[in-house]
Design an enzyme around this catalytic site. Structure first.
Site, PDB file in Angstrom:
ATOM      1  N   LYS A   8     -21.879  25.356 -53.749  1.00 23.99           N
ATOM      2  CA  LYS A   8     -22.471  24.661 -52.594  1.00 23.99           C
ATOM      3  C   LYS A   8     -22.409  25.553 -51.350  1.00 23.99           C
ATOM      4  O   LYS A   8     -23.392  25.664 -50.610  1.00 23.99           O
ATOM      5  CB  LYS A   8     -21.738  23.328 -52.345  1.00 23.99           C
ATOM      6  CG  LYS A   8     -22.019  22.306 -53.438  1.00 23.99           C
ATOM      7  CD  LYS A   8     -21.118  21.069 -53.379  1.00 23.99           C
ATOM      8  CE  LYS A   8     -21.360  20.211 -54.614  1.00 23.99           C
ATOM      9  NZ  LYS A   8     -20.481  19.034 -54.729  1.00 23.99           N
ATOM     10  N   GLN A  36     -15.354  16.571 -52.038  1.00 21.37           N
ATOM     11  CA  GLN A  36     -15.535  16.823 -53.471  1.00 21.37           C
ATOM     12  C   GLN A  36     -14.644  15.874 -54.275  1.00 21.37           C
ATOM     13  O   GLN A  36     -13.457  15.724 -54.003  1.00 21.37           O
ATOM     14  CB  GLN A  36     -15.188  18.295 -53.776  1.00 21.37           C
ATOM     15  CG  GLN A  36     -15.473  18.725 -55.205  1.00 21.37           C
ATOM     16  CD  GLN A  36     -16.956  18.745 -55.571  1.00 21.37           C
ATOM     17  OE1 GLN A  36     -17.823  18.888 -54.708  1.00 21.37           O
ATOM     18  NE2 GLN A  36     -17.258  18.596 -56.844  1.00 21.37           N
ATOM     19  N   ASP A  74     -23.882  12.903 -49.561  1.00 21.47           N
ATOM     20  CA  ASP A  74     -23.737  12.611 -50.994  1.00 21.47           C
ATOM     21  C   ASP A  74     -24.390  11.272 -51.352  1.00 21.47           C
ATOM     22  O   ASP A  74     -24.608  10.983 -52.533  1.00 21.47           O
ATOM     23  CB  ASP A  74     -22.239  12.497 -51.340  1.00 21.47           C
ATOM     24  CG  ASP A  74     -21.748  13.651 -52.190  1.00 21.47           C
ATOM     25  OD1 ASP A  74     -22.569  14.239 -52.921  1.00 21.47           O
ATOM     26  OD2 ASP A  74     -20.539  13.951 -52.129  1.00 21.47           O
TER      27      ASP A  74
HETATM   28  N1  GUN Z   1     -17.907  15.780 -58.177  1.00 25.91           N
HETATM   29  C1  GUN Z   1     -18.793  15.940 -59.184  1.00 25.91           C
HETATM   30  N2  GUN Z   1     -20.058  15.771 -58.724  1.00 25.91           N
HETATM   31  C2  GUN Z   1     -19.949  15.497 -57.405  1.00 25.91           C
HETATM   32  C3  GUN Z   1     -20.909  15.245 -56.384  1.00 25.91           C
HETATM   33  O1  GUN Z   1     -22.128  15.212 -56.585  1.00 25.91           O
HETATM   34  N3  GUN Z   1     -20.405  15.021 -55.150  1.00 25.91           N
HETATM   35  C4  GUN Z   1     -19.074  15.036 -54.891  1.00 25.91           C
HETATM   36  N4  GUN Z   1     -18.668  14.796 -53.649  1.00 25.91           N
HETATM   37  N5  GUN Z   1     -18.162  15.269 -55.816  1.00 25.91           N
HETATM   38  C5  GUN Z   1     -18.604  15.508 -57.065  1.00 25.91           C
END
Ligand code: GUN
Length: 293
Positions: A52, A96, A119
């Site tokens: 990211k 995350q 998100d």
């Molecule tokens: N953990 C696995 N996929 C995601 C996601 O799309 N967003 C977040 N914040 N954590 C994750």
């Protein structure tokens, strides 16, 4: 049969955003910013977070990694999130997941300002999605909608069958496809592991969205001719012939199902790369919305 190339589409979206961000830099001398909060040392989370951060840097977006100790208290984490809710340099906040056991994920998600919820996990975002209001769509479902749109796949009146009912994929994609708007307006069925005969449902799909989490689960006898297949699964299976000893496969038996499909997303290189592209898109939109206030 046409392959839906998510890797290519995601890189097109990133290139489009890069241009828009450089225009912003010139006109406003400001760019969108994303803070990614990582608690602890989960190896998979570290890989995702790094992807990211790298993606932000590549398109000229401001990004910061807030790396926090595994043992941080929930209160401390909440106060850090609150500081980013107020920080004008960051328009998107991503925590995350998963979080360590002693932290309540729901409380943390609810502490993020809905204006920065890139998100799309906040209950306000989810609620708005259900009632068809403009909001942040969670990134993987948003990526699926964008793939269908960019490949000009008709969705109006089509029967979309979603296999899986997770909060991250199954429920939001079903709601998105149900909306009375272009690129959606579908007839939607959600089915899941409690179905006595899953194939009764999957055989009816014009568009089948598989988000189950089981390798090669959807087989050719479970789908009709010319189905559009969107495979959200990422499963690791043993493969002694590969250097790593394993390989990634989807929830759909690609080799056989692809012979019946009109369109199909591969794994890897289908839905996966779209998730980060849509996170960047959401962060860009968060910036625009905050600035237009
Ligand atoms: N953990 C696995 N996929 C995601 C996601 O799309 N967003 C977040 N914040 N954590 C994750």
């Amino acid at each position: 049969m046409q392959i839906i190339d998510g890797k290519k589409t995601a890189s097109e979206i990133r290139a489009e955003l890069k241009v828009k961000i450089s225009e912003l830099r010139e006109s406003l001398n400001e760019v969108p910013g994303l803070v990614t909060i990582l608690v602890g040392e989960n190896p998979a989370s570290k890989v995702y977070v790094n992807m990211k951060i790298k993606a932000c840097a590549e398109i000229g977006m401001n990004s910061k990694l807030e790396k926090l100790d595994e043992n941080i208290s929930q209160e401390e984490l909440l106060s850090i999130i609150e500081s980013y809710n107020k920080n004008p340099l960051f328009h998107g906040i991503l925590v995350q997941l998963p979080l360590p056991e002693h932290i309540d994920e729901d409380i943390v998600i609810e502490s993020i300002s809905p204006a920065k919820d890139v998100d799309g996990f906040h209950p306000v975002s989810v609620g708005k999605l259900v009632i068809g209001k403009d909001t942040f769509k969670s990134c993987t479902p948003y990526g699926i909608v964008e793939l269908l749109r960019r490949y000009n796949i008709e969705t109006k009146g089509k029967h979309v069958v979603v296999v899986g009912r997770s909060n991250i994929v199954g429920k939001p994609i079903a709601n998105l496809m149900l909306q009375k708007e272009e690129g959606a307006n579908s007839i939607v069925t959600i089915c899941h592991s409690a179905a006595h005969d899953l194939s009764y449902f999957t055989k009816q799909a014009d568009i089948l969205i598989a988000a189950i989490g089981r390798a090669n689960f959807i087989t050719e006898d479970m789908v009709k001719e010319n189905v559009v297949i969107i495979d959200v699964g990422i499963n690791s299976i043993d493969d002694p012939s590969s250097k790593k000893g394993y390989r990634l496969v989807g929830d759909v038996d690609f080799e056989n199902v692809s012979k019946k499909a009109s369109y199909i997303t591969p794994v890897p290189g289908g839905v996966g790369p779209m998730t980060i592209a849509m996170l960047l898109t959401n962060t860009f939109r968060a910036f625009q919305k905050i600035k237009s206030k």
